[in-house]
Scaffold this motif. Sequence first.
Motif, PDB file in Angstrom:
ATOM      1  N   THR A   1      53.298  79.366 -30.502  1.00  0.00           N
ATOM      2  CA  THR A   1      53.561  78.205 -31.346  1.00  0.00           C
ATOM      3  C   THR A   1      53.507  76.893 -30.563  1.00  0.00           C
ATOM      4  O   THR A   1      53.777  76.857 -29.364  1.00  0.00           O
ATOM      5  N   LYS A   2      53.156  75.844 -31.279  1.00  0.00           N
ATOM      6  CA  LYS A   2      53.146  74.499 -30.698  1.00  0.00           C
ATOM      7  C   LYS A   2      54.449  73.758 -30.998  1.00  0.00           C
ATOM      8  O   LYS A   2      54.684  72.664 -30.489  1.00  0.00           O
ATOM      9  N   ASP A   3      55.288  74.361 -31.817  1.00  0.00           N
ATOM     10  CA  ASP A   3      56.551  73.722 -32.205  1.00  0.00           C
ATOM     11  C   ASP A   3      57.584  73.834 -31.084  1.00  0.00           C
ATOM     12  O   ASP A   3      57.496  74.714 -30.225  1.00  0.00           O
ATOM     13  N   PRO A   4      58.596  72.946 -31.108  1.00  0.00           N
ATOM     14  CA  PRO A   4      59.660  73.013 -30.099  1.00  0.00           C
ATOM     15  C   PRO A   4      60.416  74.328 -30.164  1.00  0.00           C
ATOM     16  O   PRO A   4      60.455  74.987 -31.205  1.00  0.00           O
ATOM     17  N   GLU A   5      61.017  74.704 -29.054  1.00  0.00           N
ATOM     18  CA  GLU A   5      61.779  75.946 -28.975  1.00  0.00           C
ATOM     19  C   GLU A   5      62.946  75.921 -29.952  1.00  0.00           C
ATOM     20  O   GLU A   5      63.608  74.902 -30.139  1.00  0.00           O
ATOM     21  N   GLY A   6      63.188  77.059 -30.584  1.00  0.00           N
ATOM     22  CA  GLY A   6      64.300  77.180 -31.521  1.00  0.00           C
ATOM     23  C   GLY A   6      63.911  76.928 -32.959  1.00  0.00           C
ATOM     24  O   GLY A   6      64.743  77.071 -33.858  1.00  0.00           O
ATOM     25  N   GLY A   7      62.647  76.568 -33.202  1.00  0.00           N
ATOM     26  CA  GLY A   7      62.203  76.284 -34.554  1.00  0.00           C
ATOM     27  C   GLY A   7      61.657  77.518 -35.250  1.00  0.00           C
ATOM     28  O   GLY A   7      61.934  78.659 -34.867  1.00  0.00           O
ATOM     29  N   ALA A   8      60.836  77.269 -36.278  1.00  0.00           N
ATOM     30  CA  ALA A   8      60.293  78.362 -37.077  1.00  0.00           C
ATOM     31  C   ALA A   8      59.143  79.079 -36.387  1.00  0.00           C
ATOM     32  O   ALA A   8      58.685  80.117 -36.864  1.00  0.00           O
ATOM     33  N   ALA A   9      58.653  78.543 -35.276  1.00  0.00           N
ATOM     34  CA  ALA A   9      57.575  79.149 -34.475  1.00  0.00           C
ATOM     35  C   ALA A   9      56.371  79.540 -35.323  1.00  0.00           C
ATOM     36  O   ALA A   9      55.946  80.695 -35.319  1.00  0.00           O
TER      37      ALA A   9
END
Length: 218
Positions: free
Chosen positions: A153-161
């Motif tokens: 994932t490109k999203d920040p850690e802890g997100g919906a990934a």
Amino acid sequence: MPLPETIFCGQQIKIPPELPDILKQFTKAAVRTQPCDVLQWAAAYFSALSKGEPLPVKERVEMPLATVKAEVGLTPGFLRVLHNQLSSKGTVSVIELKEKWKNLCLPDKQLEVILQVDDFGEEVEWMKVLALGCSTLGESLLSSMEHACKILTKDPEGGAAPVTFETFSFLYSYLASIDGEIPEEETEAFLTRIKEQADQQTGMVLLRNFLTQPSAKF
């Protein structure tokens, strides 16, 4: 007659202006990555830096997983580093893969076990190696896919990934086929449910959407 000692003064010593920042970034990278062999890792770091290649550096200090034995070596953080270095090539030679693996001071035996799972030749499809790496970290098919999504994932850690359904489907189908005990119709039914949910998220698969789904375990 002995040569006179050379005397230096501050005006004679010239420090390259870029040296302090290079050493600062190197030190921060070493702290984040925590290599077990600093010299070996440092050689790979500066080699990649000089060539403008992705550095063998973790994004952050990684806490050990409770499900991963200390001697295993491979972690999600190291797998992400390898992905950053090799994913753009699609297919890589086993020689290059082993070199990158060694640069991270990971156990040779662990890579040998991974490569023996499939009928790989002199070249390997990186995404398959990534999938097998995730399977060594997970205790089930779903937990392996959870690791894969968090790595990709490109999203920040802890997100919906979120990851694309195409990527999720490829990795899930591959790991299910490697397991050999998961019926094909069960895999297809699972992916059909996930696609219905992904279609509502612009084609992206979210962690919360598949972790609650029933799936066979390894």
